[in-house]
Design a protein around this motif. Structure first.
Motif, PDB file in Angstrom:
ATOM      1  N   LYS A 123      84.637  -6.826   6.518  1.00  0.00           N
ATOM      2  CA  LYS A 123      83.604  -5.429   7.231  1.00  0.00           C
ATOM      3  C   LYS A 123      83.658  -5.024   8.971  1.00  0.00           C
TER       4      LYS A 123
ATOM      5  N   GLU B 243      80.747   0.123  10.160  1.00  0.00           N
ATOM      6  CA  GLU B 243      79.683   0.287   9.039  1.00  0.00           C
ATOM      7  C   GLU B 243      79.545   1.179   9.265  1.00  0.00           C
TER       8      GLU B 243
ATOM      9  N   GLU C  34      79.262   0.888  14.041  1.00  0.00           N
ATOM     10  CA  GLU C  34      79.085   1.196  13.200  1.00  0.00           C
ATOM     11  C   GLU C  34      79.195   3.445  13.091  1.00  0.00           C
TER      12      GLU C  34
ATOM     13  N   TRP D 143      80.993  -0.577   4.712  1.00  0.00           N
ATOM     14  CA  TRP D 143      81.737  -0.687   5.534  1.00  0.00           C
ATOM     15  C   TRP D 143      83.271  -0.490   5.069  1.00  0.00           C
TER      16      TRP D 143
END
Length: 281
Positions: free
Chosen positions: A228, A231, A265, A219
């Motif tokens: 985080k 990601e 992500e 992360w």
């Protein structure tokens, strides 16, 4: 008399110049001798037995598994499926795979390892014909594994109309901005644009596992001692073997996605190390 002779010679010159015009002009496509979006000169191609796609499928099914025809066949139709991602051209592939139909998609044949106009390699993603493009292709027919009719190892003879890919925009974003943009996508959705995101690798949720040149996950955040936020999942490490260390400032380049509605992500992106962790070279 002299005047009449001059007029006659001028008319002959006009006719001779007109005869030098190329006889075969192709539709838009790539050609090694042309640049940009100019129209390539189509090399005359008289080889190939012209048949319908249903006839081609019947021939394939009559063949033993994986045996190709000695004859060359020529098929015309509309692209119904793109099996090659245009963004992989030419970085990964210089020929393409697609499905072709001449009856509105009721039946189709797979076209594999197909080169561009004049049997040239694909050199631009924008030359890849997308679904809806109308083409004529030539090649041998094969009954792949005894179950899949294919036209293989051929090339595009003619392009009647083409639906071209568009080059994705590049968006520069912070980790927080990328997270917001990713989670605004539909659940499981991927952005059309390419994102460039700089951030620091966090210790939380960190894995140093490397497989096939990619790091499993880590992360990043906009600050060193962060959390985080965004990601990196199975992204390509710079040397293909060494995991990116915690604390490094990195740049992720690729498309962003909304995983499971909760995780922002980037998958299969590119990692560039901008700064090593403090105390390391």
């Amino acid at each position: 008399m002299k005047k009449n002779l001059f007029v006659l010679l001028a008319m002959v010159a006009v006719v001779m110049f007109s005869c030098n015009e190329p006889q075969y002009i192709g539709m838009p496509g790539n050609n090694e001798k042309t640049q940009g979006d100019s129209i390539p000169v189509l090399i005359p191609d008289t080889d190939g037995i012209v048949i319908s796609i249903d006839s081609a499928i019947a021939i394939c099914k009559s063949l033993p598994a994986d045996q190709a025809t000695a004859e060359i066949y020529k098929l015309s139709g509309t692209v119904t499926v793109n099996s090659t991602n245009p963004e992989d051209v030419p970085s990964k592939y210089t020929n393409i795979n697609f499905k072709l139909s001449d009856n509105g998609g009721k039946t189709s044949i797979s076209c594999y390892y197909i080169n561009n106009i004049n049997d040239t390699k694909f050199t631009k993603m924008t030359d890849v014909p997308l679904v809806g493009s109308k083409l004529t292709v030539r090649g041998t027919l094969i009954n792949y594994k005894g179950s899949t009719p294919e036209l293989k190892d051929g090339f595009i003879v003619r392009i009647d109309s083409i639906v071209r890919p568009t080059i994705p925009d590049t968006v520069y974003a912070t980790c927080a901005e990328a997270k917001t943009a990713a989670l605004a996508l539909p659940n499981g959705g991927t952005s059309a644009d390419v994102y460039v995101i700089d951030g620091y690798v966090q210790s939380a949720g960190y894995s140093n596992e490397i497989s096939k040149g990619q790091q499993k996950w880590f992360w990043i955040d906009d600050v060193k001692a962060g959390s985080k936020v965004f990601e990196a999942y199975w992204c390509n490490v710079p040397d293909g073997t060494t995991p990116v260390p915690v604390g490094a400032k990195v740049r992720l380049t690729g498309k962003i996605m909304n995983y499971n509605g909760t995780t922002a992500e980037m998958k299969n992106g590119k990692i560039t190390i901008l700064e090593e962790p403090q105390g390391q070279e």
